[in-house]
Design a protein around this motif. Structure first.
Motif, PDB file in Angstrom:
ATOM      1  N   ASP A  66       3.825  58.267  52.203  1.00 35.35           N
ATOM      2  CA  ASP A  66       4.370  58.628  50.818  1.00 35.35           C
ATOM      3  C   ASP A  66       3.219  58.440  49.871  1.00 35.35           C
ATOM      4  O   ASP A  66       2.772  57.030  49.840  1.00 35.35           O
ATOM      5  CB  ASP A  66       5.492  57.838  50.571  1.00 35.35           C
ATOM      6  CG  ASP A  66       5.998  58.205  49.193  1.00 35.35           C
ATOM      7  OD1 ASP A  66       5.387  58.593  48.201  1.00 35.35           O
ATOM      8  OD2 ASP A  66       7.407  57.934  48.989  1.00 35.35           O
ATOM      9  N   PRO A  67       2.449  59.295  49.165  1.00 36.60           N
ATOM     10  CA  PRO A  67       1.225  58.930  48.345  1.00 36.60           C
ATOM     11  C   PRO A  67       1.741  58.213  47.146  1.00 36.60           C
ATOM     12  O   PRO A  67       0.903  57.332  46.728  1.00 36.60           O
ATOM     13  CB  PRO A  67       0.932  60.437  48.090  1.00 36.60           C
ATOM     14  CG  PRO A  67       1.939  61.312  47.996  1.00 36.60           C
ATOM     15  CD  PRO A  67       2.918  60.602  49.215  1.00 36.60           C
ATOM     16  N   TYR A  68       3.125  57.878  46.761  1.00 37.80           N
ATOM     17  CA  TYR A  68       3.320  57.269  45.642  1.00 37.80           C
ATOM     18  C   TYR A  68       3.533  55.539  45.794  1.00 37.80           C
ATOM     19  O   TYR A  68       3.210  54.868  45.114  1.00 37.80           O
ATOM     20  CB  TYR A  68       4.645  57.668  45.046  1.00 37.80           C
ATOM     21  CG  TYR A  68       4.421  59.257  44.537  1.00 37.80           C
ATOM     22  CD1 TYR A  68       4.114  59.376  42.886  1.00 37.80           C
ATOM     23  CD2 TYR A  68       4.859  60.123  45.259  1.00 37.80           C
ATOM     24  CE1 TYR A  68       4.080  60.520  42.512  1.00 37.80           C
ATOM     25  CE2 TYR A  68       4.807  61.597  44.768  1.00 37.80           C
ATOM     26  CZ  TYR A  68       4.052  61.584  43.163  1.00 37.80           C
ATOM     27  OH  TYR A  68       4.319  62.751  42.719  1.00 37.80           O
ATOM     28  N   LEU A  69       3.713  55.435  47.267  1.00 33.65           N
ATOM     29  CA  LEU A  69       3.630  54.109  47.752  1.00 33.65           C
ATOM     30  C   LEU A  69       2.617  53.605  48.251  1.00 33.65           C
ATOM     31  O   LEU A  69       2.288  52.376  48.275  1.00 33.65           O
ATOM     32  CB  LEU A  69       4.932  53.967  48.691  1.00 33.65           C
ATOM     33  CG  LEU A  69       6.473  54.203  48.340  1.00 33.65           C
ATOM     34  CD1 LEU A  69       7.244  54.135  49.610  1.00 33.65           C
ATOM     35  CD2 LEU A  69       6.617  52.917  47.404  1.00 33.65           C
ATOM     36  N   CYS A  70       1.735  54.534  48.733  1.00 35.18           N
ATOM     37  CA  CYS A  70       0.529  54.155  49.295  1.00 35.18           C
ATOM     38  C   CYS A  70      -0.498  53.315  48.057  1.00 35.18           C
ATOM     39  O   CYS A  70      -0.529  53.914  47.196  1.00 35.18           O
ATOM     40  CB  CYS A  70      -0.488  55.388  49.764  1.00 35.18           C
ATOM     41  SG  CYS A  70      -2.037  55.019  50.423  1.00 35.18           S
ATOM     42  N   GLN A  71      -0.872  52.290  48.736  1.00 38.47           N
ATOM     43  CA  GLN A  71      -1.828  51.511  47.581  1.00 38.47           C
ATOM     44  C   GLN A  71      -3.222  51.498  48.078  1.00 38.47           C
ATOM     45  O   GLN A  71      -4.045  50.758  47.451  1.00 38.47           O
ATOM     46  CB  GLN A  71      -1.206  49.914  47.608  1.00 38.47           C
ATOM     47  CG  GLN A  71       0.371  49.872  47.288  1.00 38.47           C
ATOM     48  CD  GLN A  71       0.301  50.354  45.774  1.00 38.47           C
ATOM     49  OE1 GLN A  71       0.063  49.777  44.864  1.00 38.47           O
ATOM     50  NE2 GLN A  71       1.184  51.504  45.741  1.00 38.47           N
ATOM     51  N   GLY A  72      -3.638  52.062  49.194  1.00 36.37           N
ATOM     52  CA  GLY A  72      -5.091  52.286  49.321  1.00 36.37           C
ATOM     53  C   GLY A  72      -5.621  51.302  50.226  1.00 36.37           C
ATOM     54  O   GLY A  72      -6.987  51.130  50.177  1.00 36.37           O
ATOM     55  N   VAL A  73      -4.955  50.550  50.991  1.00 36.46           N
ATOM     56  CA  VAL A  73      -5.510  49.389  51.739  1.00 36.46           C
ATOM     57  C   VAL A  73      -6.513  49.887  52.717  1.00 36.46           C
ATOM     58  O   VAL A  73      -7.410  49.370  53.282  1.00 36.46           O
ATOM     59  CB  VAL A  73      -4.580  48.032  51.996  1.00 36.46           C
ATOM     60  CG1 VAL A  73      -3.941  47.420  50.808  1.00 36.46           C
ATOM     61  CG2 VAL A  73      -3.363  48.990  53.038  1.00 36.46           C
ATOM     62  N   GLY A  74      -6.191  51.091  53.182  1.00 31.99           N
ATOM     63  CA  GLY A  74      -6.989  51.649  54.456  1.00 31.99           C
ATOM     64  C   GLY A  74      -6.538  51.332  55.755  1.00 31.99           C
ATOM     65  O   GLY A  74      -7.284  51.702  56.650  1.00 31.99           O
TER      66      GLY A  74
END
Length: 551
Positions: free
Chosen positions: A212-220
């Motif tokens: 879900d790109p809206y929940l993704c916070q980009g921590v990787g």
């Protein structure tokens, strides 16, 4: 701030470092893909009645404020926007929070936004409960869990009115389902990415992974944990990251710099890094990342063969979320095991806490002669190339090494006496580590391509395949296609064409000889190729038409 710190160094290493950082193209994508949030400013405040009713007026600039008390059953006079429930659940993100609870007059749980404001969702949640109604380690955008912290609350009173409108956020990842080792043909395999996400952005329907790109916070951490690069980080992509590292080290040396140490850090730690660089040796080169966990063993070892004497992973270990800490620790444990197995100091790649600035002593020598060009290929290929270079110069040369739990390296074993070469394992293997010989019944295996997903083990109907987690230091053996099992082909009793493994025909004959469809001469069809089998069926029907009616 960081630039002014770089310019403060006047020695050769310091000047070389400033030239390398300032003279290398920045580590960013020019036009990153984005996702968009839309918020009307409908706020839900959850908590004790006394706290939330006193707070509501401070958010009068927002479109609406709904109050949900979790500790009372009677409303204060004049509060039409106050509801009560002790059983509350919430999911979503900025502009799309669905909150369900059992409120007065409802026999079952209801969508509170529909009841309170006539919409499907709230845009913002201010959570003042002690434990929170959403339990993610990294909260979704638009969800603010403050508990009883008044310092956080005071800031939100100022900030939340600005959370109305349209907001763009980078889409941090790329997902290629064709490379995914999560499942195949109903068999479940790798789940490393699911265990690695602290934001609840990844899910599985049993068939494929969804993000879900809206929940993704980009921590990787999902991209770092993924062994096949089905998930890759997109801000920037891994190859750009390594190219940047190579160019920085190369430029540093061209400018006269010596004995470089790389310090990777996440952007949120820039202030701490800036302060640390004022004290650390001038040979320490800081490389900013969106998040520290967006790179893993392939990038760290590539840096060592590019000429870095040491790789430091800078973070404040006291505040790192548990999932990120676990993923980073597992990746680091594997890296340090590789190093120590070859006789190198484990701290050539290590965590660096900012509290250790005063006592840090850099390494004075490189491990290998640096490569002139940046490595290319998949992250596994770059890691294996780096390890091969280090192994050549190592004081200790192991043949095999154990690996940390769930590491994506290893072999498979097969009890060949019971293997029928049905190729179920080949059908589910996501990397073709297991594959058929092709021109005769046989199974081949390439260890370098095996990510230990376990699907072959689960798919095998005879239960003769098992995983062997390990790291094989024999480069040639690891790369070559090894024969797992081979046997003579069964030849069609009608036309003589080879059509299947002999053991499979034997097994099927033994299992089906009592079946009603294979009585009499029909059992012979198991020993025929597909063409002759069909021909024999129709010839039988022509000779005895009444047989079609018999079951």
């Amino acid at each position: 701030m960081l630039k002014s710190t770089l310019e403060a160094f006047s020695d050769t290493n310091g000047k070389a470092k400033a030239a390398a950082i300032n003279g290398t193209v920045e580590l960013t994508n020019l036009i990153p893909p984005t996702v968009t949030y839309e918020s009307r400013g409908d706020l839900l405040i959850v908590g004790a009645q006394e706290n939330i009713t006193a707070l509501a007026e401070q958010f009068s600039e927002l479109h609406s404020v709904t109050l949900l008390a979790t500790d009372a059953t009677e409303a204060k006079a004049g509060l039409s926007n106050l509801y009560f429930s002790q059983d509350v659940s919430a999911k979503g993100y900025l502009g799309a929070f669905e909150v369900t609870c059992q409120v007065a007059g409802q026999l079952t749980k209801a969508n509170l936004a529909k009841v309170a404001i006539g919409r499907d969702c709230f845009d913002l949640i201010l959570d003042m409960t002690e434990n929170g109604i959403m339990s993610l380690e990294i909260p979704a955008p638009g969800y603010y869990a403050v508990g009883s912290r008044k310092d956080k609350l005071a800031q939100l009173v100022e900030d939340l009115p600005a959370m109305m409108g349209t907001f763009d956020k980078p889409k941090y990842f790329r997902l290629n389902p064709d490379l995914c080792a999560h499942s195949s043909r109903g068999v479940e395999g790798c789940d490393r990415c699911l265990d690695a996400c602290p934001a609840g952005a990844l899910s599985s329907n049993g068939v494929e992974i969804a993000i879900d790109p809206y929940l993704c916070q980009g921590v990787g951490t999902c991209a770092t944990a993924c062994p096949t690069e089905a998930i890759t980080y997109a801000l920037p992509d891994p190859q750009n990251t390594q190219n940047f590292v190579h160019r920085v080290i190369t430029r540093y040396k061209q400018e006269g710099g010596e004995k470089p140490t790389l310090l990777f850090y996440g952007n949120r730690d820039e202030n701490a890094v800036t302060q640390a660089l004022a004290t650390l040796p001038s040979s320490v080169i800081a490389i900013a990342l969106e998040e520290l966990a967006t790179v893993g063993v392939d990038t760290w070892f590539s840096a060592l063969v590019y000429g870095a004497h040491q790789v430091l992973l800078a973070t404040n270990t006291k505040y790192i979320p548990a999932t990120i800490d676990r993923v980073l620790s597992n990746e680091l444990a594997m890296a340090q095991r590789f190093l120590t197995e070859m006789g190198y100091d484990a701290d050539r790649i290590c965590l660096f806490d900012f509290s250790d600035v005063e006592t840090y002593v850099p390494y004075q020598e490189a491990l290998v002669a640096p490569v002139s060009e940046a490595l290319t290929g998949s992250k596994r290929e770059k890691l294996f190339t780096s390890l091969e270079m280090l192994y050549t110069e190592a004081s200790t040369k192991p043949e095999q090494s154990s690996v940390v739990e769930k590491a994506p390296y290893g072999s498979v074993s097969c009890e060949t006496k019971d293997c029928t070469l049905c190729m179920s394992c080949v059908a589910v293997c996501p990397t073709r580590a297991l594959h058929a010989i092709g021109d005769r019944p046989g199974l081949l295996f390439i260890e370098e391509d095996c990510v230990q997903c376990g699907m072959c083990e689960k798919a095998c109907p005879e239960k003769v395949i098992s995983l062997e987690p390990r790291f094989n230091w024999d480069w040639q053996a690891r790369k070559e296609a090894k024969l797992v099992h081979e046997e003579p082909a069964a030849c069609c009793i009608s036309c003589g064409k080879a059509f299947a493994p002999a053991s499979m025909v034997k097994m099927l004959t033994e299992k089906l000889q009592g079946h009603s469809h294979f009585q009499g001469d029909a059992i012979r069809r198991i020993s025929m190729c597909e063409d002759c089998r069909v021909r024999d069926i129709f010839e039988q029907m022509e000779k005895d038409p009444a047989s079609q009616a018999r079951v």
